[in-house]
Motif scaffolding. Structure first.
Motif, PDB file in Angstrom:
ATOM      1  N   THR A  26       0.993  -1.162   0.015  1.00 32.07           N
ATOM      2  CA  THR A  26      -0.016  -0.032   0.110  1.00 32.07           C
ATOM      3  C   THR A  26       0.943   1.304  -0.048  1.00 32.07           C
ATOM      4  O   THR A  26       0.368   2.338  -0.288  1.00 32.07           O
ATOM      5  CB  THR A  26      -0.981   0.261   1.287  1.00 32.07           C
ATOM      6  OG1 THR A  26      -0.139  -0.290   2.481  1.00 32.07           O
ATOM      7  CG2 THR A  26      -1.745  -1.022   1.113  1.00 32.07           C
ATOM      8  N   THR A  80     -13.428  -7.400  -0.272  1.00 34.17           N
ATOM      9  CA  THR A  80     -12.657  -6.844   0.760  1.00 34.17           C
ATOM     10  C   THR A  80     -10.988  -7.338   0.669  1.00 34.17           C
ATOM     11  O   THR A  80     -10.198  -6.419   0.460  1.00 34.17           O
ATOM     12  CB  THR A  80     -13.154  -6.841   2.360  1.00 34.17           C
ATOM     13  OG1 THR A  80     -14.473  -6.511   2.141  1.00 34.17           O
ATOM     14  CG2 THR A  80     -12.343  -5.867   3.165  1.00 34.17           C
ATOM     15  N   TYR A  84      -7.594  -5.399  -0.743  1.00 33.00           N
ATOM     16  CA  TYR A  84      -6.257  -5.087   0.001  1.00 33.00           C
ATOM     17  C   TYR A  84      -5.135  -5.886  -0.461  1.00 33.00           C
ATOM     18  O   TYR A  84      -3.884  -5.478  -0.488  1.00 33.00           O
ATOM     19  CB  TYR A  84      -6.621  -5.572   1.643  1.00 33.00           C
ATOM     20  CG  TYR A  84      -7.313  -4.865   2.423  1.00 33.00           C
ATOM     21  CD1 TYR A  84      -7.537  -3.539   2.468  1.00 33.00           C
ATOM     22  CD2 TYR A  84      -8.430  -5.315   3.282  1.00 33.00           C
ATOM     23  CE1 TYR A  84      -8.265  -2.664   2.954  1.00 33.00           C
ATOM     24  CE2 TYR A  84      -9.278  -4.699   3.826  1.00 33.00           C
ATOM     25  CZ  TYR A  84      -9.250  -3.301   4.043  1.00 33.00           C
ATOM     26  OH  TYR A  84     -10.178  -2.848   4.768  1.00 33.00           O
ATOM     27  N   ILE A  89      -6.189   0.798   0.100  1.00 27.73           N
ATOM     28  CA  ILE A  89      -6.431   0.977   1.387  1.00 27.73           C
ATOM     29  C   ILE A  89      -7.739   1.017   1.741  1.00 27.73           C
ATOM     30  O   ILE A  89      -8.596   0.653   2.835  1.00 27.73           O
ATOM     31  CB  ILE A  89      -5.429   2.136   2.137  1.00 27.73           C
ATOM     32  CG1 ILE A  89      -4.230   1.848   1.721  1.00 27.73           C
ATOM     33  CG2 ILE A  89      -5.905   2.139   3.622  1.00 27.73           C
ATOM     34  CD1 ILE A  89      -3.161   3.173   2.167  1.00 27.73           C
ATOM     35  N   SER A  90      -8.367   2.154   1.031  1.00 30.43           N
ATOM     36  CA  SER A  90      -9.986   2.381   1.239  1.00 30.43           C
ATOM     37  C   SER A  90     -10.788   1.596   0.155  1.00 30.43           C
ATOM     38  O   SER A  90     -10.640   1.373  -1.177  1.00 30.43           O
ATOM     39  CB  SER A  90      -9.897   3.759   0.728  1.00 30.43           C
ATOM     40  OG  SER A  90     -11.106   4.110   0.405  1.00 30.43           O
ATOM     41  N   SER A  92     -13.967   2.219  -0.465  1.00 24.83           N
ATOM     42  CA  SER A  92     -14.673   2.986  -1.388  1.00 24.83           C
ATOM     43  C   SER A  92     -13.834   3.595  -2.291  1.00 24.83           C
ATOM     44  O   SER A  92     -14.488   3.411  -3.559  1.00 24.83           O
ATOM     45  CB  SER A  92     -15.314   4.424  -0.317  1.00 24.83           C
ATOM     46  OG  SER A  92     -14.370   4.883   0.240  1.00 24.83           O
ATOM     47  N   TRP A  93     -12.685   3.661  -2.085  1.00 23.16           N
ATOM     48  CA  TRP A  93     -11.819   3.972  -3.597  1.00 23.16           C
ATOM     49  C   TRP A  93     -11.647   3.066  -4.386  1.00 23.16           C
ATOM     50  O   TRP A  93     -11.675   3.156  -5.593  1.00 23.16           O
ATOM     51  CB  TRP A  93     -10.474   4.722  -2.984  1.00 23.16           C
ATOM     52  CG  TRP A  93      -9.553   4.772  -4.054  1.00 23.16           C
ATOM     53  CD1 TRP A  93      -8.421   4.225  -4.334  1.00 23.16           C
ATOM     54  CD2 TRP A  93      -9.690   6.031  -5.155  1.00 23.16           C
ATOM     55  NE1 TRP A  93      -7.893   4.865  -5.476  1.00 23.16           N
ATOM     56  CE2 TRP A  93      -8.581   6.014  -5.835  1.00 23.16           C
ATOM     57  CE3 TRP A  93     -10.801   6.882  -5.221  1.00 23.16           C
ATOM     58  CZ2 TRP A  93      -8.321   6.716  -6.933  1.00 23.16           C
ATOM     59  CZ3 TRP A  93     -10.591   7.700  -6.391  1.00 23.16           C
ATOM     60  CH2 TRP A  93      -9.275   7.730  -7.106  1.00 23.16           C
TER      61      TRP A  93
END
Length: 112
Positions: A26, A80, A84, A89-90, A92-93
């Motif tokens: 990340t 999810t 990752y 990290i997000s 929603s992004w």
């Protein structure tokens, strides 16, 4: 890629390989990308933009999203976890970026 001049083709192949090697990192950003490519950020940006018509961040994100799509299709994990694994990290992004590129949400893509 195959219709590019050989030097550009090698550059893109190396760039893709570096992004793939840092997929789940990340912290991997344009600065690290430039270091790995052994060029300045400006040079990297110019070259990537000239060859791919994407800025450096878009280039990295596209590779991450392509890998995410591959993993979603294979149903290797849940959305999810795949987000990752591919360096987002997000959530929603990830969902927003995925929908921009593929026209459907990651969940819809996984179940299609």
């Amino acid at each position: 890629i195959s219709n590019l001049p050989s030097m550009d083709q090698r550059f893109v192949e190396k760039a893709i390989e570096i992004v793939n090697n840092n997929l789940s990192n990340t912290d991997f950003d344009v600065k690290l990308f430039a270091q790995e490519m052994a060029v300045s950020r400006t040079q990297l940006h110019r070259k990537v933009t000239a060859i791919t018509n994407k800025n450096t961040s878009e280039f990295i994100r596209t590779i991450r999203l392509n890998k995410a799509a591959e993993l979603l299709k294979a149903k290797t994990d849940n959305v999810t976890q795949i987000a990752y694994e591919t360096g987002f990290i997000s959530l929603s992004w990830f969902a927003k970026s995925f929908k921009e590129q593929y026209g459907i949400t990651p969940s819809e893509y996984m179940n299609s």
